[in-house]
Design a protein around this motif. Sequence first.
Motif, PDB file in Angstrom:
ATOM      1  N   THR A 279       0.842  -1.200   0.000  1.00  0.00           N
ATOM      2  CA  THR A 279       0.000   0.000   0.000  1.00  0.00           C
ATOM      3  C   THR A 279       0.875   1.247   0.000  1.00  0.00           C
ATOM      4  OG1 THR A 279      -1.748  -1.130   1.221  1.00  0.00           O
ATOM      5  CG2 THR A 279      -1.768   1.257   1.287  1.00  0.00           C
TER       6      THR A 279
ATOM      7  N   ASN B 136      -2.603   6.802  -0.211  1.00  0.00           N
ATOM      8  CA  ASN B 136      -3.966   6.297  -0.427  1.00  0.00           C
ATOM      9  C   ASN B 136      -4.688   5.954   0.875  1.00  0.00           C
ATOM     10  OD1 ASN B 136      -3.478   6.404  -3.214  1.00  0.00           O
ATOM     11  ND2 ASN B 136      -2.573   4.364  -3.210  1.00  0.00           N
ATOM     12  N   ILE B 137      -4.063   6.257   2.017  1.00  0.00           N
ATOM     13  CA  ILE B 137      -4.626   5.863   3.312  1.00  0.00           C
ATOM     14  C   ILE B 137      -5.324   7.037   3.991  1.00  0.00           C
ATOM     15  CG2 ILE B 137      -4.045   5.051   5.635  1.00  0.00           C
ATOM     16  CD1 ILE B 137      -3.941   2.924   3.457  1.00  0.00           C
TER      17      ILE B 137
ATOM     18  N   ASN C 106     -10.303   4.008   5.258  1.00  0.00           N
ATOM     19  CA  ASN C 106      -9.768   2.644   5.216  1.00  0.00           C
ATOM     20  C   ASN C 106      -9.819   1.956   6.579  1.00  0.00           C
ATOM     21  OD1 ASN C 106      -7.791   4.511   3.279  1.00  0.00           O
ATOM     22  ND2 ASN C 106      -8.518   2.623   2.303  1.00  0.00           N
ATOM     23  N   ASP C 107     -10.580   2.504   7.492  1.00  0.00           N
ATOM     24  CA  ASP C 107     -10.675   1.969   8.860  1.00  0.00           C
ATOM     25  C   ASP C 107     -10.936   0.457   8.831  1.00  0.00           C
ATOM     26  OD1 ASP C 107     -10.839   2.135  11.695  1.00  0.00           O
ATOM     27  OD2 ASP C 107     -13.026   2.010  11.529  1.00  0.00           O
TER      28      ASP C 107
ATOM     29  N   GLU D 280      -8.943  -1.906   7.635  1.00  0.00           N
ATOM     30  CA  GLU D 280      -8.249  -2.647   6.580  1.00  0.00           C
ATOM     31  C   GLU D 280      -6.841  -3.045   7.034  1.00  0.00           C
ATOM     32  OE1 GLU D 280      -8.159  -0.659   2.828  1.00  0.00           O
ATOM     33  OE2 GLU D 280     -10.309  -0.189   2.853  1.00  0.00           O
TER      34      GLU D 280
ATOM     35  N   ILE E  19      -3.066  -3.718   6.064  1.00  0.00           N
ATOM     36  CA  ILE E  19      -2.193  -3.223   4.995  1.00  0.00           C
ATOM     37  C   ILE E  19      -0.740  -3.616   5.269  1.00  0.00           C
ATOM     38  CG2 ILE E  19      -3.698  -1.262   4.480  1.00  0.00           C
ATOM     39  CD1 ILE E  19      -1.661   0.530   5.932  1.00  0.00           C
TER      40      ILE E  19
ATOM     41  N   ARG F 112      -3.026  -2.634  10.806  1.00  0.00           N
ATOM     42  CA  ARG F 112      -4.439  -2.385  10.491  1.00  0.00           C
ATOM     43  C   ARG F 112      -4.737  -0.898  10.637  1.00  0.00           C
ATOM     44  NH1 ARG F 112      -8.696  -6.485  12.883  1.00  0.00           N
ATOM     45  NH2 ARG F 112      -7.685  -7.661  11.206  1.00  0.00           N
ATOM     46  N   VAL F 113      -5.421  -0.329   9.651  1.00  0.00           N
ATOM     47  CA  VAL F 113      -5.796   1.077   9.694  1.00  0.00           C
ATOM     48  C   VAL F 113      -6.877   1.281  10.750  1.00  0.00           C
ATOM     49  CG1 VAL F 113      -6.679   3.035   8.381  1.00  0.00           C
ATOM     50  CG2 VAL F 113      -5.279   1.300   7.233  1.00  0.00           C
TER      51      VAL F 113
END
Length: 561
Positions: A95, A99-100, A104-105, A107, A109, A171-172
Amino acid sequence: MSSPQPPTEATTNLSIKDEKPDGVIPLDAEGKPLSKSALKKLAKEKEKAEKAAKRKEEEERAKAAREAANVDHATENYGPQQMNQSQTRPNLNYTWLANISAANDGEDIIFRARLENTRAQGAKMCFVVLRQGMDSVQGLLAVSADGKVSKQMVKWAASLSSESIVLVHGRVAKVTEEIKSATIGDAEIHISKLYLLSEAPEKLPMLYEDANRPAKVVEESEGKFATVSLATRLDNRTIDLRTLANQAIFRISSAVGMLFREYLFNLDFVEFHTPKLIAAASEGGANVFKVTYFNRDAFLAQSPQLYKQMLVVGGFERVMEIGPVFRAENSQTHRHMTEFTGLDMEMAFNEHYHEVMEILAGMLIHVFQGLRTKFKKEIDIVRQQFPIEEFKFPNNPKDVVVVKFKDGVKMLHEAGHTEVSPTEDLSTEMERTLGKLVLEKYDTDFYILDKFPSSVRPFYTMPDPEDPTYSNSYDFMMRGEEILSGAQRVHDANFLSEQMKKFGVDPEQPGLGDYVQSFRNGAPPHAGGGIGLERVVFLFLGLGNIRRASAFPRDPIRLRP
Protein backbone atom coordinates in the motif's frame (compact mmCIF):
# COMPACT_ATOMS: atom_id res chain seq x y z
CA MET A 1 20.43 -55.84 78.42
CA SER A 2 20.88 -53.94 75.14
CA SER A 3 23.05 -50.79 74.97
CA PRO A 4 21.45 -47.30 74.39
CA GLN A 5 20.97 -46.23 70.71
CA PRO A 6 22.11 -42.76 69.39
CA PRO A 7 19.38 -40.34 68.33
CA THR A 8 18.23 -40.91 64.78
CA GLU A 9 16.73 -38.52 62.17
CA ALA A 10 13.35 -39.87 63.11
CA THR A 11 13.84 -39.17 66.74
CA THR A 12 15.63 -35.82 66.56
CA ASN A 13 13.12 -34.20 64.21
CA LEU A 14 10.33 -34.25 66.76
CA SER A 15 8.47 -31.32 68.19
CA ILE A 16 7.85 -30.92 71.94
CA LYS A 17 4.42 -32.43 71.55
CA ASP A 18 6.03 -35.55 70.08
CA GLU A 19 8.44 -36.20 72.95
CA LYS A 20 7.37 -39.77 73.36
CA PRO A 21 5.70 -41.02 70.21
CA ASP A 22 5.05 -44.71 70.43
CA GLY A 23 7.07 -44.70 73.62
CA VAL A 24 10.28 -43.59 71.90
CA ILE A 25 12.20 -41.01 73.92
CA PRO A 26 14.65 -38.75 71.96
CA LEU A 27 18.16 -39.36 73.19
CA ASP A 28 21.34 -37.38 72.87
CA ALA A 29 24.69 -38.63 71.57
CA GLU A 30 25.43 -40.31 74.88
CA GLY A 31 22.13 -42.10 74.92
CA LYS A 32 20.53 -39.91 77.58
CA PRO A 33 17.03 -38.45 77.15
CA LEU A 34 17.03 -34.88 75.72
CA SER A 35 16.25 -32.06 78.05
CA LYS A 36 13.25 -29.80 77.52
CA SER A 37 15.48 -26.99 76.28
CA ALA A 38 17.13 -29.31 73.81
CA LEU A 39 13.75 -30.47 72.65
CA LYS A 40 12.61 -26.84 72.13
CA LYS A 41 15.75 -26.10 70.15
CA LEU A 42 15.18 -29.19 68.08
CA ALA A 43 11.61 -28.10 67.34
CA LYS A 44 12.70 -24.59 66.29
CA GLU A 45 15.27 -25.99 63.89
CA LYS A 46 12.64 -28.24 62.38
CA GLU A 47 10.24 -25.31 61.99
CA LYS A 48 12.99 -23.18 60.43
CA ALA A 49 13.83 -25.96 57.94
CA GLU A 50 10.17 -26.32 57.00
CA LYS A 51 9.86 -22.56 56.39
CA ALA A 52 13.03 -22.53 54.29
CA ALA A 53 11.74 -25.42 52.21
CA LYS A 54 8.40 -23.66 51.72
CA ARG A 55 10.13 -20.40 50.80
CA LYS A 56 12.34 -22.18 48.28
CA GLU A 57 9.31 -23.86 46.76
CA GLU A 58 7.51 -20.50 46.45
CA GLU A 59 10.56 -18.88 44.85
CA GLU A 60 10.82 -21.67 42.32
CA ARG A 61 7.14 -21.31 41.47
CA ALA A 62 7.57 -17.50 41.09
CA LYS A 63 10.64 -17.98 38.90
CA ALA A 64 8.76 -20.42 36.69
CA ALA A 65 5.90 -17.93 36.41
CA ARG A 66 8.31 -15.10 35.45
CA GLU A 67 10.00 -17.26 32.88
CA ALA A 68 6.63 -18.19 31.45
CA ALA A 69 5.61 -14.52 31.40
CA ASN A 70 8.85 -13.49 29.64
CA VAL A 71 8.58 -16.02 26.86
CA ASP A 72 8.54 -13.92 23.67
CA HIS A 73 5.83 -15.34 21.48
CA ALA A 74 6.26 -12.49 18.97
CA THR A 75 9.80 -13.29 17.78
CA GLU A 76 8.61 -14.00 14.25
CA ASN A 77 6.78 -10.66 14.06
CA TYR A 78 9.76 -8.32 14.35
CA GLY A 79 13.49 -7.93 13.94
CA PRO A 80 16.09 -7.38 11.20
CA GLN A 81 15.20 -8.93 7.87
CA GLN A 82 17.62 -10.73 5.61
CA MET A 83 19.11 -8.51 2.91
CA ASN A 84 16.84 -8.46 -0.10
CA GLN A 85 18.60 -10.20 -2.95
CA SER A 86 15.30 -11.01 -4.66
CA GLN A 87 15.40 -14.46 -3.05
CA THR A 88 11.62 -14.79 -3.15
CA ARG A 89 8.60 -12.95 -4.48
CA PRO A 90 5.56 -13.55 -2.25
CA ASN A 91 3.51 -10.97 -4.20
CA LEU A 92 2.22 -9.17 -1.13
CA ASN A 93 -0.26 -6.39 -1.76
CA TYR A 94 1.71 -3.31 -0.78
CA THR A 95 0.00 0.00 0.00
CA TRP A 96 1.04 3.62 -0.59
CA LEU A 97 0.45 5.92 2.35
CA ALA A 98 -0.90 8.54 -0.05
CA ASN A 99 -3.97 6.30 -0.43
CA ILE A 100 -4.63 5.86 3.31
CA SER A 101 -7.23 7.76 5.35
CA ALA A 102 -9.99 7.15 7.90
CA ALA A 103 -12.04 5.72 5.03
CA ASN A 104 -9.77 2.64 5.22
CA ASP A 105 -10.67 1.97 8.86
CA GLY A 106 -10.27 -1.73 9.68
CA GLU A 107 -8.25 -2.65 6.58
CA ASP A 108 -5.09 -4.73 6.93
CA ILE A 109 -2.19 -3.22 4.99
CA ILE A 110 1.50 -3.81 4.28
CA PHE A 111 3.91 -1.03 3.37
CA ARG A 112 7.57 -0.03 3.39
CA ALA A 113 8.52 3.31 4.90
CA ARG A 114 11.16 5.37 6.65
CA LEU A 115 11.02 5.53 10.40
CA GLU A 116 10.90 9.24 11.14
CA ASN A 117 10.89 8.92 14.94
CA THR A 118 9.83 6.71 17.85
CA ARG A 119 8.20 7.60 21.18
CA ALA A 120 7.94 4.94 23.91
CA GLN A 121 5.03 5.16 26.38
CA GLY A 122 6.14 2.89 29.21
CA ALA A 123 7.14 -0.72 28.55
CA LYS A 124 4.00 -1.78 26.75
CA MET A 125 3.38 0.92 24.14
CA CYS A 126 5.34 2.80 21.49
CA PHE A 127 4.30 5.37 18.90
CA VAL A 128 6.22 5.71 15.63
CA VAL A 129 5.96 8.10 12.67
CA LEU A 130 6.40 6.40 9.30
CA ARG A 131 7.08 8.33 6.09
CA GLN A 132 6.88 7.77 2.35
CA GLY A 133 7.91 10.81 0.31
CA MET A 134 5.56 13.64 1.30
CA ASP A 135 3.16 11.38 3.23
CA SER A 136 3.48 10.20 6.81
CA VAL A 137 1.33 8.27 9.28
CA GLN A 138 1.43 7.51 12.99
CA GLY A 139 1.90 3.87 13.96
CA LEU A 140 1.12 2.26 17.32
CA LEU A 141 2.69 -0.86 18.85
CA ALA A 142 0.91 -2.07 21.99
CA VAL A 143 1.43 -5.34 23.88
CA SER A 144 -1.44 -7.65 22.97
CA ALA A 145 -3.11 -10.43 24.97
CA ASP A 146 -2.61 -12.92 22.14
CA GLY A 147 1.17 -12.41 22.32
CA LYS A 148 1.53 -11.19 18.72
CA VAL A 149 3.01 -7.92 20.03
CA SER A 150 5.26 -8.49 23.05
CA LYS A 151 7.06 -6.20 25.46
CA GLN A 152 10.31 -7.21 23.79
CA MET A 153 8.90 -6.19 20.40
CA VAL A 154 7.83 -2.80 21.76
CA LYS A 155 11.23 -2.25 23.35
CA TRP A 156 13.02 -3.20 20.12
CA ALA A 157 10.86 -0.87 18.03
CA ALA A 158 11.53 2.03 20.40
CA SER A 159 15.29 1.49 19.98
CA LEU A 160 15.31 1.78 16.18
CA SER A 161 17.26 4.73 14.77
CA SER A 162 15.51 7.49 12.85
CA GLU A 163 15.58 7.31 9.03
CA SER A 164 15.89 3.52 9.03
CA ILE A 165 13.76 1.70 6.47
CA VAL A 166 11.16 -0.72 7.84
CA LEU A 167 8.50 -3.09 6.56
CA VAL A 168 5.18 -2.70 8.35
CA HIS A 169 2.15 -4.97 8.69
CA GLY A 170 -0.81 -3.40 10.43
CA ARG A 171 -4.44 -2.39 10.49
CA VAL A 172 -5.80 1.08 9.69
CA ALA A 173 -7.66 2.60 12.64
CA LYS A 174 -9.74 5.75 12.51
CA VAL A 175 -8.93 8.27 15.25
CA THR A 176 -11.26 10.74 16.92
CA GLU A 177 -8.63 13.40 17.59
CA GLU A 178 -6.50 14.79 14.77
CA ILE A 179 -2.91 13.57 14.66
CA LYS A 180 -0.64 16.57 14.08
CA SER A 181 2.70 14.77 13.98
CA ALA A 182 1.91 13.18 10.60
CA THR A 183 0.38 14.32 7.32
CA ILE A 184 -2.38 11.70 7.68
CA GLY A 185 -4.34 13.19 10.55
CA ASP A 186 -7.52 11.09 10.71
CA ALA A 187 -6.07 7.57 10.95
CA GLU A 188 -3.19 5.60 12.44
CA ILE A 189 -1.74 2.13 11.91
CA HIS A 190 -2.01 -0.51 14.63
CA ILE A 191 1.17 -2.45 13.92
CA SER A 192 1.23 -6.25 14.17
CA LYS A 193 4.57 -6.90 12.44
CA LEU A 194 7.63 -4.70 12.06
CA TYR A 195 10.84 -5.63 10.26
CA LEU A 196 14.07 -3.68 9.80
CA LEU A 197 15.15 -3.56 6.14
CA SER A 198 17.97 -1.01 6.29
CA GLU A 199 19.35 0.54 9.46
CA ALA A 200 20.41 4.19 9.56
CA PRO A 201 23.26 5.22 11.89
CA GLU A 202 22.33 6.63 15.28
CA LYS A 203 24.17 9.88 14.51
CA LEU A 204 23.46 11.44 11.12
CA PRO A 205 25.44 14.42 9.75
CA MET A 206 22.24 16.44 10.08
CA LEU A 207 18.86 15.67 11.57
CA TYR A 208 15.85 15.29 9.31
CA GLU A 209 13.69 17.20 11.78
CA ASP A 210 16.12 20.16 11.69
CA ALA A 211 16.31 20.19 7.89
CA ASN A 212 12.53 19.83 7.60
CA ARG A 213 11.64 22.59 10.05
CA PRO A 214 10.13 25.73 8.41
CA ALA A 215 12.60 28.61 8.20
CA LYS A 216 10.18 30.94 9.99
CA VAL A 217 9.95 28.60 12.99
CA VAL A 218 13.76 28.46 13.21
CA GLU A 219 14.03 32.25 13.03
CA GLU A 220 11.45 32.76 15.77
CA SER A 221 12.88 30.06 18.07
CA GLU A 222 15.63 32.39 19.40
CA GLY A 223 18.30 29.69 19.04
CA LYS A 224 16.17 26.80 20.32
CA PHE A 225 16.24 25.05 16.94
CA ALA A 226 19.31 24.39 14.81
CA THR A 227 19.77 26.19 11.51
CA VAL A 228 20.89 23.93 8.65
CA SER A 229 22.90 25.92 6.12
CA LEU A 230 22.54 25.45 2.37
CA ALA A 231 26.14 24.17 2.19
CA THR A 232 25.42 21.51 4.83
CA ARG A 233 22.28 20.51 2.98
CA LEU A 234 24.10 20.17 -0.34
CA ASP A 235 26.98 18.25 1.26
CA ASN A 236 24.45 15.76 2.68
CA ARG A 237 21.97 15.94 -0.16
CA THR A 238 20.49 12.45 0.16
CA ILE A 239 19.22 13.32 3.63
CA ASP A 240 18.14 16.83 2.64
CA LEU A 241 16.18 15.54 -0.35
CA ARG A 242 13.91 13.64 2.05
CA THR A 243 12.44 16.80 3.56
CA LEU A 244 8.88 17.68 2.70
CA ALA A 245 9.90 20.87 0.90
CA ASN A 246 12.39 19.08 -1.33
CA GLN A 247 10.00 16.24 -2.03
CA ALA A 248 7.57 18.90 -3.26
CA ILE A 249 10.17 21.01 -5.12
CA PHE A 250 11.39 18.17 -7.29
CA ARG A 251 7.90 16.92 -8.06
CA ILE A 252 7.18 20.44 -9.27
CA SER A 253 10.44 20.43 -11.25
CA SER A 254 9.41 17.17 -12.90
CA ALA A 255 6.01 18.67 -13.68
CA VAL A 256 7.59 21.66 -15.46
CA GLY A 257 9.25 19.31 -17.93
CA MET A 258 6.07 17.29 -18.34
CA LEU A 259 3.93 20.38 -18.99
CA PHE A 260 6.54 21.77 -21.41
CA ARG A 261 6.38 18.56 -23.44
CA GLU A 262 2.60 18.33 -23.18
CA TYR A 263 2.01 21.78 -24.64
CA LEU A 264 4.50 21.48 -27.48
CA PHE A 265 3.54 17.89 -28.37
CA ASN A 266 0.01 19.18 -28.91
CA LEU A 267 1.45 21.66 -31.42
CA ASP A 268 3.23 18.92 -33.41
CA PHE A 269 6.72 19.51 -32.01
CA VAL A 270 9.16 16.59 -32.28
CA GLU A 271 11.56 15.89 -29.41
CA PHE A 272 15.24 15.34 -30.16
CA HIS A 273 18.36 14.70 -28.10
CA THR A 274 21.29 16.55 -29.61
CA PRO A 275 25.01 15.92 -28.96
CA LYS A 276 26.62 17.34 -25.84
CA LEU A 277 30.16 16.68 -27.09
CA ILE A 278 30.79 19.11 -29.93
CA ALA A 279 33.72 20.23 -32.04
CA ALA A 280 33.30 24.01 -31.53
CA ALA A 281 31.79 26.31 -28.94
CA SER A 282 28.09 26.58 -29.78
CA GLU A 283 27.65 30.08 -28.38
CA GLY A 284 31.09 31.47 -29.18
CA GLY A 285 33.19 33.13 -26.51
CA ALA A 286 35.27 31.60 -23.73
CA ASN A 287 32.52 30.28 -21.43
CA VAL A 288 32.96 26.72 -22.59
CA PHE A 289 34.34 23.53 -21.04
CA LYS A 290 37.12 21.97 -23.10
CA VAL A 291 37.54 18.19 -22.87
CA THR A 292 39.95 15.71 -24.41
CA TYR A 293 38.24 13.70 -27.12
CA PHE A 294 40.68 10.92 -27.98
CA ASN A 295 43.58 12.79 -29.67
CA ARG A 296 41.86 16.16 -30.12
CA ASP A 297 39.90 18.82 -28.30
CA ALA A 298 36.14 18.84 -27.92
CA PHE A 299 33.70 20.99 -25.95
CA LEU A 300 30.65 20.46 -23.78
CA ALA A 301 27.63 22.00 -25.47
CA GLN A 302 26.64 25.43 -24.16
CA SER A 303 23.23 24.82 -25.69
CA PRO A 304 21.63 22.67 -28.41
CA GLN A 305 21.29 25.84 -30.47
CA LEU A 306 23.18 24.91 -33.63
CA TYR A 307 21.59 21.46 -33.81
CA LYS A 308 18.09 22.79 -33.23
CA GLN A 309 18.51 25.05 -36.24
CA MET A 310 19.98 22.26 -38.36
CA LEU A 311 16.98 20.08 -37.47
CA VAL A 312 14.62 22.81 -38.67
CA VAL A 313 16.65 23.04 -41.88
CA GLY A 314 16.42 19.25 -42.04
CA GLY A 315 12.66 19.40 -42.44
CA PHE A 316 11.51 19.09 -38.80
CA GLU A 317 10.02 22.53 -38.61
CA ARG A 318 9.06 22.28 -34.92
CA VAL A 319 11.60 20.71 -32.57
CA MET A 320 12.19 20.62 -28.85
CA GLU A 321 14.60 19.13 -26.34
CA ILE A 322 15.11 18.69 -22.61
CA GLY A 323 18.75 18.11 -21.75
CA PRO A 324 21.88 19.25 -19.90
CA VAL A 325 23.57 22.55 -20.72
CA PHE A 326 27.13 23.44 -19.70
CA ARG A 327 28.42 26.98 -19.11
CA ALA A 328 31.96 27.65 -17.86
CA GLU A 329 30.95 30.85 -16.12
CA ASN A 330 32.91 31.59 -12.97
CA SER A 331 29.85 33.13 -11.32
CA GLN A 332 29.00 32.59 -7.67
CA THR A 333 25.55 34.12 -7.85
CA HIS A 334 22.16 32.99 -6.63
CA ARG A 335 21.03 32.15 -10.19
CA HIS A 336 24.05 30.72 -12.04
CA MET A 337 25.24 27.12 -12.29
CA THR A 338 27.85 25.54 -14.53
CA GLU A 339 25.43 22.75 -15.47
CA PHE A 340 21.68 23.09 -15.71
CA THR A 341 18.71 21.57 -17.51
CA GLY A 342 17.68 23.32 -20.69
CA LEU A 343 14.14 23.32 -22.08
CA ASP A 344 14.69 24.24 -25.71
CA MET A 345 12.46 24.74 -28.73
CA GLU A 346 12.97 25.94 -32.27
CA MET A 347 10.42 26.39 -35.05
CA ALA A 348 9.93 27.81 -38.52
CA PHE A 349 7.51 30.71 -38.69
CA ASN A 350 5.51 32.19 -41.54
CA GLU A 351 5.61 35.97 -41.22
CA HIS A 352 7.11 37.32 -38.00
CA TYR A 353 9.25 36.02 -35.13
CA HIS A 354 6.53 37.10 -32.70
CA GLU A 355 4.66 33.98 -33.83
CA VAL A 356 7.31 31.99 -31.95
CA MET A 357 7.37 34.39 -29.04
CA GLU A 358 3.61 33.92 -28.63
CA ILE A 359 3.91 30.12 -28.61
CA LEU A 360 6.62 30.36 -25.95
CA ALA A 361 4.36 32.63 -23.89
CA GLY A 362 1.47 30.21 -24.28
CA MET A 363 3.68 27.30 -23.25
CA LEU A 364 4.87 29.04 -20.08
CA ILE A 365 1.32 30.11 -19.15
CA HIS A 366 0.35 26.42 -19.59
CA VAL A 367 3.18 25.46 -17.23
CA PHE A 368 2.19 28.03 -14.59
CA GLN A 369 -1.49 27.09 -14.75
CA GLY A 370 -0.67 23.39 -14.57
CA LEU A 371 1.45 23.89 -11.47
CA ARG A 372 -1.17 26.07 -9.79
CA THR A 373 -4.05 23.66 -10.42
CA LYS A 374 -2.44 20.20 -10.34
CA PHE A 375 0.32 20.75 -7.78
CA LYS A 376 -1.34 22.95 -5.18
CA LYS A 377 -0.44 20.52 -2.38
CA GLU A 378 3.24 20.66 -3.32
CA ILE A 379 3.22 24.45 -3.64
CA ASP A 380 1.61 24.82 -0.20
CA ILE A 381 4.27 22.54 1.32
CA VAL A 382 7.09 24.61 -0.22
CA ARG A 383 5.51 27.85 1.01
CA GLN A 384 5.70 26.58 4.60
CA GLN A 385 9.48 26.44 4.20
CA PHE A 386 9.85 29.43 1.86
CA PRO A 387 7.03 31.94 2.40
CA ILE A 388 6.54 34.22 -0.61
CA GLU A 389 3.77 36.01 -2.45
CA GLU A 390 1.97 33.91 -5.04
CA PHE A 391 3.46 34.23 -8.52
CA LYS A 392 1.34 36.60 -10.64
CA PHE A 393 0.76 35.93 -14.33
CA PRO A 394 -2.07 36.44 -16.85
CA ASN A 395 -4.24 33.44 -17.71
CA ASN A 396 -4.43 34.42 -21.37
CA PRO A 397 -1.15 34.36 -23.35
CA LYS A 398 -2.40 37.34 -25.36
CA ASP A 399 -2.35 39.40 -22.17
CA VAL A 400 1.35 38.84 -21.47
CA VAL A 401 3.05 42.23 -21.19
CA VAL A 402 5.73 42.89 -23.82
CA VAL A 403 8.17 45.72 -23.05
CA LYS A 404 10.70 46.83 -25.64
CA PHE A 405 14.24 47.02 -24.29
CA LYS A 406 14.47 50.76 -25.02
CA ASP A 407 11.19 51.35 -23.17
CA GLY A 408 12.42 49.30 -20.24
CA VAL A 409 15.53 51.47 -20.03
CA LYS A 410 13.27 54.53 -20.18
CA MET A 411 11.27 53.20 -17.21
CA LEU A 412 14.52 52.79 -15.27
CA HIS A 413 15.62 56.32 -16.18
CA GLU A 414 12.29 57.71 -14.99
CA ALA A 415 12.81 55.83 -11.71
CA GLY A 416 16.17 57.58 -11.25
CA HIS A 417 18.55 54.98 -12.72
CA THR A 418 19.92 57.22 -15.44
CA GLU A 419 23.24 55.34 -15.57
CA VAL A 420 21.60 52.45 -17.47
CA SER A 421 22.60 52.40 -21.16
CA PRO A 422 20.03 51.63 -23.89
CA THR A 423 22.67 49.66 -25.85
CA GLU A 424 24.14 47.53 -23.06
CA ASP A 425 22.75 44.55 -21.21
CA LEU A 426 21.02 45.05 -17.88
CA SER A 427 22.74 44.06 -14.66
CA THR A 428 21.01 41.63 -12.32
CA GLU A 429 20.15 44.52 -10.02
CA MET A 430 18.57 46.53 -12.86
CA GLU A 431 16.66 43.47 -14.09
CA ARG A 432 15.13 43.13 -10.65
CA THR A 433 14.39 46.84 -10.44
CA LEU A 434 12.67 46.78 -13.82
CA GLY A 435 10.70 43.73 -12.70
CA LYS A 436 9.39 45.69 -9.71
CA LEU A 437 8.46 48.61 -11.96
CA VAL A 438 6.57 46.27 -14.31
CA LEU A 439 4.81 44.66 -11.35
CA GLU A 440 3.73 48.06 -10.04
CA LYS A 441 2.50 49.21 -13.45
CA TYR A 442 0.99 46.02 -14.89
CA ASP A 443 0.44 43.80 -11.79
CA THR A 444 2.38 40.84 -13.21
CA ASP A 445 5.53 38.92 -12.26
CA PHE A 446 5.80 37.54 -15.79
CA TYR A 447 6.61 39.67 -18.82
CA ILE A 448 8.68 39.75 -22.04
CA LEU A 449 11.54 42.12 -22.74
CA ASP A 450 11.85 42.44 -26.53
CA LYS A 451 14.36 43.92 -29.00
CA PHE A 452 17.67 43.56 -27.15
CA PRO A 453 20.81 45.37 -28.35
CA SER A 454 22.55 43.33 -31.06
CA SER A 455 25.89 43.68 -29.27
CA VAL A 456 24.77 41.58 -26.33
CA ARG A 457 23.30 38.70 -28.37
CA PRO A 458 25.04 35.76 -30.13
CA PHE A 459 26.19 35.86 -33.76
CA TYR A 460 23.20 33.89 -35.02
CA THR A 461 20.68 36.55 -33.89
CA MET A 462 18.77 38.41 -36.60
CA PRO A 463 19.28 42.21 -36.43
CA ASP A 464 16.27 44.51 -36.31
CA PRO A 465 15.58 45.55 -39.94
CA GLU A 466 14.76 49.15 -38.92
CA ASP A 467 17.61 49.70 -36.46
CA PRO A 468 20.42 47.08 -36.60
CA THR A 469 21.66 48.42 -33.25
CA TYR A 470 18.90 46.26 -31.85
CA SER A 471 17.83 42.72 -32.72
CA ASN A 472 14.81 40.47 -33.08
CA SER A 473 15.52 38.91 -29.70
CA TYR A 474 13.73 38.61 -26.40
CA ASP A 475 14.03 37.51 -22.78
CA PHE A 476 11.15 36.17 -20.69
CA MET A 477 11.23 37.43 -17.11
CA MET A 478 9.93 35.99 -13.82
CA ARG A 479 10.02 38.12 -10.67
CA GLY A 480 12.45 40.44 -12.45
CA GLU A 481 14.92 37.74 -13.53
CA GLU A 482 15.52 36.14 -16.91
CA ILE A 483 14.37 32.54 -17.37
CA LEU A 484 14.30 32.34 -21.19
CA SER A 485 16.48 33.80 -23.91
CA GLY A 486 15.45 33.60 -27.55
CA ALA A 487 15.45 35.27 -30.92
CA GLN A 488 14.88 35.03 -34.62
CA ARG A 489 17.93 33.29 -36.09
CA VAL A 490 19.85 34.28 -39.18
CA HIS A 491 18.81 31.73 -41.81
CA ASP A 492 20.71 33.09 -44.84
CA ALA A 493 24.13 31.41 -45.15
CA ASN A 494 25.99 34.41 -46.60
CA PHE A 495 24.55 36.84 -44.07
CA LEU A 496 25.29 34.34 -41.28
CA SER A 497 28.95 34.16 -42.35
CA GLU A 498 29.16 37.96 -42.31
CA GLN A 499 27.65 38.13 -38.83
CA MET A 500 30.01 35.48 -37.51
CA LYS A 501 33.02 37.41 -38.78
CA LYS A 502 31.73 40.58 -37.09
CA PHE A 503 31.67 38.65 -33.82
CA GLY A 504 35.18 37.28 -34.40
CA VAL A 505 33.99 33.76 -35.16
CA ASP A 506 35.46 31.80 -38.07
CA PRO A 507 32.56 30.35 -40.09
CA GLU A 508 34.85 27.69 -41.58
CA GLN A 509 36.28 26.32 -38.33
CA PRO A 510 35.62 22.66 -37.47
CA GLY A 511 32.18 22.24 -35.97
CA LEU A 512 30.82 25.47 -37.46
CA GLY A 513 31.46 24.83 -41.13
CA ASP A 514 28.78 22.11 -41.21
CA TYR A 515 26.37 24.46 -39.45
CA VAL A 516 26.84 27.27 -41.97
CA GLN A 517 26.76 24.86 -44.91
CA SER A 518 23.38 23.50 -43.82
CA PHE A 519 21.79 26.89 -44.56
CA ARG A 520 23.11 26.84 -48.12
CA ASN A 521 20.74 23.95 -48.78
CA GLY A 522 17.66 26.09 -48.18
CA ALA A 523 16.42 27.22 -44.74
CA PRO A 524 13.06 28.67 -43.65
CA PRO A 525 12.90 31.70 -41.34
CA HIS A 526 12.88 30.39 -37.80
CA ALA A 527 13.20 31.37 -34.17
CA GLY A 528 13.23 29.71 -30.78
CA GLY A 529 14.33 29.93 -27.20
CA GLY A 530 16.10 28.21 -24.36
CA ILE A 531 14.73 28.02 -20.84
CA GLY A 532 16.58 27.19 -17.65
CA LEU A 533 14.40 24.62 -15.88
CA GLU A 534 15.90 25.33 -12.47
CA ARG A 535 15.35 29.07 -12.90
CA VAL A 536 11.68 28.55 -13.60
CA VAL A 537 11.32 26.43 -10.48
CA PHE A 538 13.30 28.60 -8.09
CA LEU A 539 11.65 31.83 -9.23
CA PHE A 540 8.11 30.44 -9.39
CA LEU A 541 8.48 29.09 -5.83
CA GLY A 542 10.64 31.92 -4.50
CA LEU A 543 13.42 29.62 -3.27
CA GLY A 544 16.01 32.42 -3.17
CA ASN A 545 18.81 30.32 -4.68
CA ILE A 546 18.85 28.25 -7.85
CA ARG A 547 20.82 25.48 -6.11
CA ARG A 548 17.70 24.60 -4.15
CA ALA A 549 16.03 23.73 -7.46
CA SER A 550 18.82 21.35 -8.53
CA ALA A 551 19.13 17.89 -7.01
CA PHE A 552 22.93 17.91 -7.30
CA PRO A 553 24.00 21.44 -8.30
CA ARG A 554 27.26 22.26 -10.03
CA ASP A 555 28.97 25.61 -9.71
CA PRO A 556 32.60 26.81 -9.85
CA ILE A 557 33.37 25.36 -6.40
CA ARG A 558 30.95 22.43 -6.17
CA LEU A 559 31.62 19.23 -8.06
CA ARG A 560 30.20 16.79 -5.50
CA PRO A 561 28.26 14.90 -4.36
